[in-house]
Design a protein around this motif. Structure first.
Motif, short mmCIF file in Angstrom:
data_model
loop_
_atom_site.label_atom_id
_atom_site.label_comp_id
_atom_site.label_asym_id
_atom_site.label_seq_id
_atom_site.Cartn_x
_atom_site.Cartn_y
_atom_site.Cartn_z
N GLY A 159 -5.53 18.78 123.43
CA GLY A 159 -5.65 18.35 122.11
C GLY A 159 -6.63 19.79 121.38
N LEU A 160 -7.62 20.04 122.73
CA LEU A 160 -8.25 21.25 121.89
C LEU A 160 -8.11 22.64 122.01
CD1 LEU A 160 -11.13 22.25 120.42
CD2 LEU A 160 -12.25 21.82 123.25
N GLU A 161 -7.01 22.68 123.65
CA GLU A 161 -6.77 23.57 124.14
C GLU A 161 -5.81 24.48 123.83
OE1 GLU A 161 -8.27 22.20 129.07
OE2 GLU A 161 -5.79 22.07 128.53
N LEU A 162 -4.69 23.40 122.62
CA LEU A 162 -3.72 23.82 122.48
C LEU A 162 -3.93 24.63 121.27
CD1 LEU A 162 -1.06 21.07 122.94
CD2 LEU A 162 -0.54 22.76 124.07
N PHE A 163 -5.35 23.85 120.41
CA PHE A 163 -5.26 24.67 119.45
C PHE A 163 -6.44 26.29 119.57
CE2 PHE A 163 -8.40 25.53 115.70
CZ PHE A 163 -8.16 25.76 114.61
N ILE A 164 -6.82 26.41 120.45
CA ILE A 164 -7.60 27.15 121.06
C ILE A 164 -7.36 28.48 121.10
CG2 ILE A 164 -9.09 28.16 122.79
CD1 ILE A 164 -11.01 25.39 122.64
N ASP A 165 -5.88 28.19 121.86
CA ASP A 165 -4.43 28.84 122.77
C ASP A 165 -4.19 29.43 121.61
OD1 ASP A 165 -6.52 28.80 125.01
OD2 ASP A 165 -5.22 27.71 126.35
N GLY A 166 -3.62 28.42 120.58
CA GLY A 166 -2.66 28.80 119.86
C GLY A 166 -2.69 29.49 118.82
N VAL A 167 -4.10 28.72 117.89
CA VAL A 167 -4.01 28.47 116.70
C VAL A 167 -5.13 29.71 115.89
CG1 VAL A 167 -4.25 27.20 114.63
CG2 VAL A 167 -3.06 26.15 115.79
N LEU A 168 -5.98 29.35 117.04
CA LEU A 168 -7.51 30.79 117.24
C LEU A 168 -6.48 32.03 117.21
CD1 LEU A 168 -10.47 29.34 118.92
CD2 LEU A 168 -9.80 29.91 116.17
N PRO A 169 -5.87 32.16 117.77
CA PRO A 169 -5.88 33.59 118.20
C PRO A 169 -4.33 34.44 116.85
CG PRO A 169 -4.73 33.16 120.02
CD PRO A 169 -5.31 32.84 118.69
N ILE A 170 -3.71 33.57 116.21
CA ILE A 170 -2.85 34.17 115.17
C ILE A 170 -3.98 34.21 113.95
CG2 ILE A 170 -2.23 32.71 113.06
CD1 ILE A 170 -0.49 31.50 115.76
N LEU A 171 -5.51 33.34 113.93
CA LEU A 171 -6.34 33.00 112.94
C LEU A 171 -7.22 34.47 113.03
CD1 LEU A 171 -8.02 29.49 112.27
CD2 LEU A 171 -6.16 30.26 111.09
N ARG A 172 -7.26 34.84 114.06
CA ARG A 172 -8.56 35.95 114.62
C ARG A 172 -6.92 37.12 113.94
NH1 ARG A 172 -11.03 33.28 119.42
NH2 ARG A 172 -12.65 32.91 118.51
N LYS A 173 -6.28 37.37 114.20
CA LYS A 173 -5.47 38.49 114.12
C LYS A 173 -5.70 38.76 112.68
CE LYS A 173 -0.61 40.12 114.79
NZ LYS A 173 0.11 39.24 115.66
N ARG A 174 -5.41 36.97 112.01
CA ARG A 174 -5.19 37.44 109.97
C ARG A 174 -6.73 37.63 109.61
NH1 ARG A 174 -1.25 34.85 106.98
NH2 ARG A 174 -2.51 35.76 105.18
N GLY A 175 -7.41 38.28 110.56
CA GLY A 175 -9.03 38.52 110.00
C GLY A 175 -9.22 37.45 109.19
N LEU A 176 -8.66 35.74 109.97
CA LEU A 176 -9.89 34.46 110.02
C LEU A 176 -10.89 33.92 109.91
CD1 LEU A 176 -7.01 33.43 107.38
CD2 LEU A 176 -8.70 34.61 106.49
#
Ligand SMILES: Cc1cc2nc3c(=O)[nH]c(=O)nc-3n(C[C@H](O)[C@H](O)[C@H](O)COP(=O)(O)O)c2cc1C
Length: 439
Positions: free
Chosen positions: A394-411
């Motif tokens: 559950g943590l890995e899916l968040f780190i690999d999937g969601v964090l890159p999107i937040l980073r790309k948005r500068g968030l």
């Protein structure tokens, strides 16, 4: 945009059998609240992902009917001491009760952790909703208002003790023979309604000055305490509009206390359930929900609502019930959710077994990120306390999937910029009370 920040703050709430009551059953899940290798690996993964902090809750009673993550658990301060030794940057947060502790002990424990970790400690101040009197030689569990009155004084004493020494008290001048400048050591001499504490604490001021203060009760007195002292507020919120109301009201109260609203960060808990497609995410969620042990879930909801619900019809909505003495805000949240969405008791039990009233976000990484961004930009949250359903996936899916999107948005950050938890959270280091003009 959050009133406060350009970027989200993210913490990882670790319950090592997963936050979903059935998370430990998910294929490939690792579990065990006493599995130190798992806990260490999760903490290291959170640090590699540059999350702000890991957090461990605490409860002082247990029963065989508890959530699997809560039947047994390590004492959190001892646990964080061991994690401090294997990490360098991530914040280390834990619950300690103001109802079943002494301020001197708590000041010493968190002060020590702040020293050990180079300035990464945070104390989640809780008043302990669950009656724990029988484990502490007490005749009874104090009532809600009284617990908060004790907490108000408790926190003031702890903060006073953390200022027992001025920052530059440690001289260690071999030439003059001055080790500690005792003129920079101060007694507290606190005599209050609940505590008499002379001080000084036998610990110099820690790297953060004061460890970060978190507060996690959302009732009226809980919010009043938070507005006065909390630098981070944990809360369970179900819907964007109610989360916005909570956020605005709290920030208003913070300002009314003469504090900067930027220095009180609201971090609701969320349980992301992530799949490559919406269908896959929904299937994961349903798989977890199918395993729900209805009897255990009924105990959990009864517990939160402060009364035995076994006599109610599972296939009818609950009637209007009075709010219990304990856990007021969570009881209100569950009742509101059940009335708003027209849930039967059975459906309420299933949802509560999932995330105990915290928001469950089921979807693709994009969908989860979008919802988080909507809360962040909609002034409902300054960040989130992540509560994965199961570990480590559950943590890995968040780190690999969601964090890159937040980073790309500068968030969200790409790398830590500072060293202390206050640096990560953008919180100032409190001045010593003598210099802040306090008596
Ligand atoms: C994210 C989160 C974590 C919490 N952790 C704890 C905990 O570890 N121990 C505890 O006794 N209560 C914990 N609580 C519960 C609250 O501190 C509080 O006791 C409860 O919400 C009842 O207080 P209230 O009536 O002011 O809301 C937590 C609440 C939240 C939202």
């Amino acid at each position: 945009m959050s009133q406060t920040l350009q970027q989200m703050r993210l913490g990882l709430f670790i319950q090592a059998a997963g936050h979903h009551a059935s998370g430990w059953r998910y294929p490939g899940a690792q579990s065990g609240s006493e599995n130190i290798a798992l806990i260490r690996n999760l903490t290291l993964a959170a640090e590699r992902a540059c999350l702000d902090m890991v957090f461990f809750g605490d409860k002082l009673v247990t029963s065989g009917k508890d959530h699997p993550s809560m039947i047994v658990r390590f004492e959190p301060l001892t646990l964080l001491g061991s994690l401090a030794a294997v990490t360098e940057r991530i914040g280390l947060a834990a619950t300690a009760s103001t109802t079943y502790n002494e301020p001197y002990t708590v000041a010493r424990q968190f002060g020590t952790l702040d020293h050990l970790s180079g300035g990464r400690a945070a104390w989640n101040v809780v008043t302990t909703g669950y009656d724990s009197a029988a484990n502490f030689s007490r005749a009874s569990h104090p009532k809600h208002d009284q617990r908060y009155a004790i907490a108000e004084e408790f926190v003031d004493v702890v903060r006073g003790l953390w200022d027992s020494f001025e920052d530059d008290a440690y001289v260690r001048n071999a030439e003059t023979g001055v080790y500690l400048d005792v003129n920079k050591m101060h007694r507290l001499d606190h005599q209050g309604e609940h505590f008499d504490v002379a001080g000084p604490l036998n610990l110099t001021r820690s790297p953060q000055g004061h460890p970060v203060l978190i507060q996690a009760g959302s009732s009226g007195p809980g919010m009043a305490l938070a507005a006065r002292i909390a630098e981070v507020v944990f809360t369970a919120q179900q819907a964007l509009d109610t989360a916005q109301d909570f956020y605005r009201e709290l920030k208003r109260e913070v300002v009314a206390q003469g504090r900067d609203p930027h220095h009180c960060l609201v971090m609701p808990g969320i349980m992301p359930i992530i799949g490559a497609t919406p269908v896959e995410a929904q299937a994961r969620f349903e798989q977890l929900q199918q395993w729900t042990d209805l009897d255990a879930a009924l105990v959990l909801v009864s517990d939160r609502l402060g009364q035995d619900l076994s006599g109610f019809d599972l296939d009818q909505p609950l009637p209007d019930l009075p709010l219990p003495e304990n856990m007021k805000s969570r009881a209100k949240l569950l009742l509101d959710m059940s009335h708003r969405d027209g849930l039967t008791l059975r459906q309420l039990c299933h949802l509560a077994a999932g995330a105990r009233g915290h928001k469950i976000l089921v979807g693709t990484p994009e969908q989860v990120a979008d919802e988080m961004i909507a809360w962040f930009e909609g002034e409902a949250a300054d960040g989130f306390n992540l509560m994965p359903s199961h570990f480590p996936e559950g943590l890995e899916l968040f780190i690999d999937g969601v964090l890159p999107i937040l980073r790309k948005r500068g968030l969200f950050r790409h790398a830590y910029e500072g060293r202390t938890l206050r640096d990560h959270l953008g919180l100032p280091r409190p001045a010593h009370r003598r210099w802040a003009g306090e008596p």
